[in-house]
Design an enzyme around this catalytic site. Structure first.
Site, short mmCIF file in Angstrom:
data_model
loop_
_atom_site.label_atom_id
_atom_site.label_comp_id
_atom_site.label_asym_id
_atom_site.label_seq_id
_atom_site.Cartn_x
_atom_site.Cartn_y
_atom_site.Cartn_z
N CYS A 187 0.82 -1.22 0.00
CA CYS A 187 0.00 0.00 0.00
C CYS A 187 0.85 1.27 0.00
O CYS A 187 1.79 1.38 0.79
CB CYS A 187 -0.87 -0.04 1.25
N ARG A 192 -12.34 0.40 -5.89
CA ARG A 192 -11.91 0.35 -4.49
C ARG A 192 -11.47 1.73 -3.99
O ARG A 192 -11.50 2.02 -2.81
CB ARG A 192 -10.76 -0.66 -4.37
P1 IMP Z 1 -0.94 -7.07 3.72
O1 IMP Z 1 -1.51 -8.25 4.45
O2 IMP Z 1 -0.06 -6.22 4.59
O3 IMP Z 1 -0.30 -7.43 2.44
O4 IMP Z 1 -2.19 -6.10 3.39
C1 IMP Z 1 -3.31 -6.53 2.65
C2 IMP Z 1 -4.34 -5.43 2.65
O5 IMP Z 1 -3.86 -4.27 1.97
C3 IMP Z 1 -5.63 -5.76 1.91
O6 IMP Z 1 -6.51 -6.56 2.65
C4 IMP Z 1 -6.20 -4.40 1.62
O7 IMP Z 1 -6.91 -3.84 2.70
C5 IMP Z 1 -4.96 -3.55 1.41
N1 IMP Z 1 -4.66 -3.34 -0.02
C6 IMP Z 1 -4.76 -4.18 -1.06
N2 IMP Z 1 -4.33 -3.62 -2.21
C7 IMP Z 1 -3.96 -2.38 -1.88
C8 IMP Z 1 -3.43 -1.29 -2.65
O8 IMP Z 1 -3.16 -1.37 -3.85
N3 IMP Z 1 -3.21 -0.14 -1.96
C9 IMP Z 1 -3.48 -0.01 -0.63
N4 IMP Z 1 -3.93 -1.02 0.12
C10 IMP Z 1 -4.18 -2.19 -0.50
#
Ligand code: IMP
Length: 498
Positions: free
Chosen positions: A320, A419
């Site tokens: 993100c 989104r």
């Molecule tokens: P991770 O487990 O830290 O990889 O975070 C996953 C979460 O990041 C997802 O469930 C979303 O809420 C968020 N997310 C997914 N794609 C994006 C993006 O492109 N930008 C910002 N947040 C994202």
């Protein structure tokens, strides 16, 4: 004047758990990780309880049907990504609902007119040696025979030899009938000393294979998350605030168990309207979560609109870049503790408990315990699941390491502009996510075993045997940056680096 929040916005790495009294009962095998997924009234139970507090992120690079099946078989739940056409998302949901443990849709199929060369190239592609021979070469065509490695000799038989001359024909196959139970199928496999039992319908169409080797693996899934009445696995799906009037009916028709509105910033009238529409049109019978929010106001707004659970987290995801691009967000730990307080107050006031999900930014296994201890009922992860065999992305070799691809929903690659929708007709002009690799980690089951083993061991150290006990009794301390350094190996020369 702007309103200033005086608390520093903090994240999981800044906290540690203080051990509690570990009684003799506090052993990992006594720890329960069951947790509510959706809203329930005081004294009642949640309509869906997860057997492990993990759900997979609503992302193209994470939650396809294969991962959804494996996660449900291990007690968690996936939300199939919504950034795809309605028809294909509904088809993915259907695929999970159709899954019957031990009954496998054949992925290697040919017709009698194919050749040994086709057999060999198919085996190389699928790495499966049992091939269904159907009239049209599809997984559900009329079954005419079967080919296994016992039916041909490489180096002896001509590569031009026809499948029809090599296969074991239908007349010599032992088959099972559609509708039989797994134990009935296993009995036939046992009685006839088979390796594979094809299951056919009344018109002789191939439906499934049941493999002898799967018998034991089925017994290895005691936490499976399935519907009590029909034993189908549970599955969720992501929706957006644009096409929900078409998407929701298709997903409900496909058998989805729970929906979640997927947005990077859920404190919006768009989500309010979407929740209202679903609750009204389905007479409160369709479960739907909403988010993401990072404070009490956002939480209460979505709860009042009818959300069955609320997701917490803006800007903490591994892929993100929302905070960099828009300067919005909040440290995940602070956001979670604030929303958990609001949830508890709401429960106290109204008698309704609305579960909250900590979404994004969980890096170490102990972060999961911290997030639960800080009040999360369950955890959503993307990066964690993207590393496994079951995620839908490609496994690649880079240098000496294997990696899997992992990209954000806000990246150019995913094109999931809904989104990040801010209303109006304009599509988004800048990215909020990156396209990346994550280290390949193998099978989900092996990784979950290790992760949940650590989670349970930590809970035992805290003297707690379930998630509510953890949330109510644990002591948490903020740590200084110097003590974070103290937490890793220090002042020694590590052997692998010397
Ligand atoms: P991770 O487990 O830290 O990889 O975070 C996953 C979460 O990041 C997802 O469930 C979303 O809420 C968020 N997310 C997914 N794609 C994006 C993006 O492109 N930008 C910002 N947040 C994202």
């Amino acid at each position: 004047m702007a309103i200033y929040l005086n608390d520093v916005s903090r994240t999981f790495g800044e906290y540690l758990l203080i051990p509690g009294l570990t009684t003799k009962q506090c052993v990992p095998s006594n720890v329960s990780l069951r947790t509510p997924l959706v809203k329930f009234a005081k004294g009642e139970k949640s309509a869906i309880e997860l057997n492990i507090p993990l759900v997979s992120a609503i992302m193209q690079s994470v939650s396809g049907p294969e991962l959804a099946i494996e996660l449900a078989r291990n007690g968690g739940l996936s939300f199939i990504f919504g950034s795809q056409p309605i028809v294909s998302q509904a088809e993915m949901v259907r695929k999970v609902k159709k899954f019957k443990a031990g009954f496998v849709v054949s992925d290697s199929n040919l017709t009698p007119e194919n050749t040994l060369a086709d057999i060999l190239s198919l085996i190389q592609k699928t790495e499966h040696s049992t091939i269904g021979i159907t009239d049209d070469g599809t997984p559900n065509g009329k079954l005419l025979g079967m080919v296994t490695s016992r039916d041909y000799r490489v180096g002896v038989d001509s590569h031009d030899a026809k499948v029809k001359d090599l296969m074991t024909p239908f007349s010599k196959l032992t088959v099972g009938k559609l509708g039989m139970s797994l134990s009935e199928a296993n009995q036939i496999i046992w009685d006839h000393k088979l390796n594979t039992l094809p299951i056919i319908d009344k018109d002789q169409n191939l439906c499934y294979f049941v493999f002898r080797k799967d018998y034991d693996s089925h017994k290895n899934n005691p936490h499976e998350l399935s519907d009590n009445s029909d034993k189908k696995l549970l599955v969720g799906a992501g929706i957006n605030t644009r096409d929900y009037k078409e998407r929701v009916p298709a997903l409900v028709e496909a058998g989805v168990d729970v929906l979640c509105i997927d947005s990077s910033d859920g404190y919006s009238e768009w989500q309010y309207e979407t929740l209202h529409w679903i609750k009204e049109n389905y007479n409160n019978q369709v479960l739907v979560g909403a988010g993401n929010v990072v404070d009490e106001e956002g939480f209460l707004y979505l709860v009042e609109a009818g959300a069955d659970f609320v997701k917490v987290g803006i800007g903490g995801g591994s892929i993100c870049i929302t905070r960099e691009q828009k300067g919005i967000g909040r440290g995940q730990a602070t956001a979670l503790m604030d929303v958990a307080k609001a949830r508890d107050a709401y429960f106290e006031k109204t008698g309704f408990y609305v579960p909250i999900c900590s979404d994004g930014g969980l890096v170490h296994d102990y972060h999961m315990v911290l997030a639960l201890a800080m009040g999360a009922d369950f955890l959503m992860m993307g990066r964690y699941f993207a590393r496994f065999d079951e995620s839908p992305t490609k496994k690649l070799r880079i240098g000496n390491n294997y990696v899997k691809e992992y990209w954000g929903e806000g990246s150019n690659r995913a094109q999931n502009w809904q989104r990040y929708d801010m209303g109006g007709s304009e599509s988004l002009k800048f990215e909020e996510g990156v396209d990346s690799y994550v280290p390949y980690a193998g099978k989900m089951k092996d990784n979950l075993k290790l992760t949940l083993g650590k989670v349970k061991a930590t809970m035992c150290s805290c003297g707690t045997l379930n998630i509510p006990e953890l949330q109510n009794n644990v002591k948490i301390t903020l740590v200084s940056s110097t003590s974070i350094v103290e937490g890793g190996a220090h002042d020694v020369i590590l052997k692998e680096q010397s």
